[in-house]
Design an enzyme around this catalytic site. Sequence first.
Site, PDB file in Angstrom:
ATOM      1  N   ASN A 211     -52.978 -33.544 -36.102  1.00  0.00           N
ATOM      2  CA  ASN A 211     -53.285 -32.741 -37.289  1.00  0.00           C
ATOM      3  C   ASN A 211     -52.258 -33.042 -38.379  1.00  0.00           C
ATOM      4  O   ASN A 211     -51.366 -33.858 -38.197  1.00  0.00           O
ATOM      5  CB  ASN A 211     -53.312 -31.257 -36.927  1.00  0.00           C
ATOM      6  N   CYS A 275     -43.488 -22.556 -34.295  1.00  0.00           N
ATOM      7  CA  CYS A 275     -44.008 -23.031 -35.592  1.00  0.00           C
ATOM      8  C   CYS A 275     -44.937 -24.226 -35.412  1.00  0.00           C
ATOM      9  O   CYS A 275     -45.615 -24.626 -36.356  1.00  0.00           O
ATOM     10  CB  CYS A 275     -42.860 -23.484 -36.493  1.00  0.00           C
ATOM     11  N   LYS A 290     -57.408 -50.138 -24.395  1.00  0.00           N
ATOM     12  CA  LYS A 290     -57.991 -49.749 -25.681  1.00  0.00           C
ATOM     13  C   LYS A 290     -59.516 -49.623 -25.566  1.00  0.00           C
ATOM     14  O   LYS A 290     -60.180 -50.540 -25.060  1.00  0.00           O
ATOM     15  CB  LYS A 290     -57.626 -50.802 -26.734  1.00  0.00           C
ATOM     16  N   ASP A 307     -51.433 -22.570 -23.866  1.00  0.00           N
ATOM     17  CA  ASP A 307     -50.989 -21.862 -25.068  1.00  0.00           C
ATOM     18  C   ASP A 307     -49.557 -21.388 -24.827  1.00  0.00           C
ATOM     19  O   ASP A 307     -49.311 -20.382 -24.172  1.00  0.00           O
ATOM     20  CB  ASP A 307     -51.926 -20.678 -25.349  1.00  0.00           C
ATOM     21  N   VAL A 309     -47.095 -20.200 -26.752  1.00  0.00           N
ATOM     22  CA  VAL A 309     -46.550 -18.964 -27.303  1.00  0.00           C
ATOM     23  C   VAL A 309     -47.087 -17.759 -26.531  1.00  0.00           C
ATOM     24  O   VAL A 309     -46.372 -16.788 -26.286  1.00  0.00           O
ATOM     25  CB  VAL A 309     -46.789 -18.893 -28.831  1.00  0.00           C
ATOM     26  N   LYS A 343     -52.366 -12.760 -27.939  1.00  0.00           N
ATOM     27  CA  LYS A 343     -51.261 -13.514 -27.337  1.00  0.00           C
ATOM     28  C   LYS A 343     -50.092 -12.610 -26.959  1.00  0.00           C
ATOM     29  O   LYS A 343     -49.133 -13.055 -26.352  1.00  0.00           O
ATOM     30  CB  LYS A 343     -50.778 -14.598 -28.318  1.00  0.00           C
TER      31      LYS A 343
HETATM   32  O1  C5P Z   1     -54.365 -20.030 -31.698  1.00  0.00           O
HETATM   33  P1  C5P Z   1     -53.579 -20.812 -32.675  1.00  0.00           P
HETATM   34  O2  C5P Z   1     -53.407 -22.261 -32.316  1.00  0.00           O
HETATM   35  O3  C5P Z   1     -54.026 -20.656 -34.099  1.00  0.00           O
HETATM   36  O4  C5P Z   1     -52.136 -20.100 -32.621  1.00  0.00           O
HETATM   37  C1  C5P Z   1     -51.093 -20.532 -33.397  1.00  0.00           C
HETATM   38  C2  C5P Z   1     -49.794 -20.133 -32.751  1.00  0.00           C
HETATM   39  O5  C5P Z   1     -49.812 -20.417 -31.362  1.00  0.00           O
HETATM   40  C3  C5P Z   1     -48.632 -20.927 -33.291  1.00  0.00           C
HETATM   41  O6  C5P Z   1     -47.473 -20.131 -33.202  1.00  0.00           O
HETATM   42  C4  C5P Z   1     -48.588 -22.115 -32.347  1.00  0.00           C
HETATM   43  O7  C5P Z   1     -47.310 -22.732 -32.337  1.00  0.00           O
HETATM   44  C5  C5P Z   1     -48.909 -21.452 -31.026  1.00  0.00           C
HETATM   45  N1  C5P Z   1     -49.599 -22.319 -30.052  1.00  0.00           N
HETATM   46  C6  C5P Z   1     -48.955 -22.651 -28.862  1.00  0.00           C
HETATM   47  N2  C5P Z   1     -49.593 -23.423 -27.943  1.00  0.00           N
HETATM   48  C7  C5P Z   1     -50.863 -23.857 -28.164  1.00  0.00           C
HETATM   49  C8  C5P Z   1     -51.521 -23.508 -29.336  1.00  0.00           C
HETATM   50  C9  C5P Z   1     -50.848 -22.756 -30.284  1.00  0.00           C
HETATM   51  O8  C5P Z   1     -47.793 -22.258 -28.681  1.00  0.00           O
HETATM   52  N3  C5P Z   1     -51.453 -24.583 -27.252  1.00  0.00           N
END
Ligand code: C5P
Length: 404
Positions: A211, A275, A290, A307, A309, A343
């Site tokens: 991204n 972040c 490839k 995830d 966080v 979360k």
């Molecule tokens: O659900 P979303 O991706 O929008 O959430 C964003 C928050 O979750 C951010 O703080 C991002 O760093 C964290 N995040 C994470 N692990 C993931 C996806 C998002 O820690 N796999």
Amino acid sequence: MANLAGKKIVLGVTGSIAAYKAAELVRRLRDSGAVVRVVMTPAATAFITPLTLQALSGYPVSQDLLDPAAEAAMGHIALAKWADLVLIAPATAAVLARLACGLADDLLTTLCLATTAPIAVAPAMNQQMYQASATQHNLQTLIQQGVSLWGPGEGSQACGDQGLGRLLEPAGLVAEIEQLLAPRNDLQGMRWLLTAGPTQEALDPVRFISNHSSGKMGFAVAQAAAARGAAVTLISGPVALATPPGVHRVGVTSALEMSAAVMERVQLQDLFVACAAVADYRPKSCAPQKLKSGEPIMTLTLVKNPDMVAQVAQLQERRPYTVGFAAETEQLARYARAKLLDKQLDLICANDISRVDQGFHSETNALHLYWSQGEKRLPLTSKSQLAHQLIDEIMQHYHANYRP
Ligand code: C5P
């Protein structure tokens, strides 16, 4: 408190209705122990008299580049060398444009070119003038040159408009100066873990899904926390940014690597600030060779990444205070609050990435903070200033509500 004892500040005042606030700013700076020399543009003298600022600063006000008497007392080069900081407050759209072009057509702009001291600008102007793409472009140029941007604030304006463009209050400006010239050490003894940047999810040895995250916001928070005395570990995806001074950086590529690096360290931390723009999904498998093109349609199978966080926020033991980010293109409040809840975060910082001035690669940003009992807006400013404001907010909540 004399936090600025002996600090030498050149205060540039330009022609904005907010110039009257320069009087209180000079008083507060002197109360904080600073020595202030005021430079005014001709337009500024239409709003506040040099005599007022001379009386308050205790020194003659400098106005002209080619004034023999002034040059004899303290010439523009001497003033430029004398300064520990040059602050322009209020800074009009015109002075920002002249600075961004590197013009040296009056005393103030000449002095800015001639100084090696840090330069800060505190804009004040009509909200439409502030939003104008030329002004935004000039601000980005100045920030890239290392100029600190303080404000503007948001609210009702002298012209009757509502919006961004108010000069920060003198107390706020003094706080910014103190942070720059006499940094606080309020995070001494704390351990902060941060993630930043994008992750890359490999499809084959040469391709990946990723991204637009630049990592700037996370790096700015890491830099500010380290400057304030915290022991900072920054787990970063691939970004083109230098490691901030004093920060321990751990480089990762994929979400799985980032997750492992986080989980390995997180229970030793006081705070976790996520972040990073983590890829929510990764290809189910990475091709060893490839992938060949040829088929008109290609189907990829993606699997969910952990995830981080949420995992950290739901730790049963040694859970750090946990802050997440939410980059949204619509319905900011609704989606951010849903993430806060789902979360189980302590605080979430929502970021409207549909706006040009606060997107992924922008130097400026604004945040809307949400927590279970409240919310607060941190208006548009440079990412480094925003980082300090965010840390101030985090620490207030941490001390008030958090019992590890
Ligand atoms: O659900 P979303 O991706 O929008 O959430 C964003 C928050 O979750 C951010 O703080 C991002 O760093 C964290 N995040 C994470 N692990 C993931 C996806 C998002 O820690 N796999």
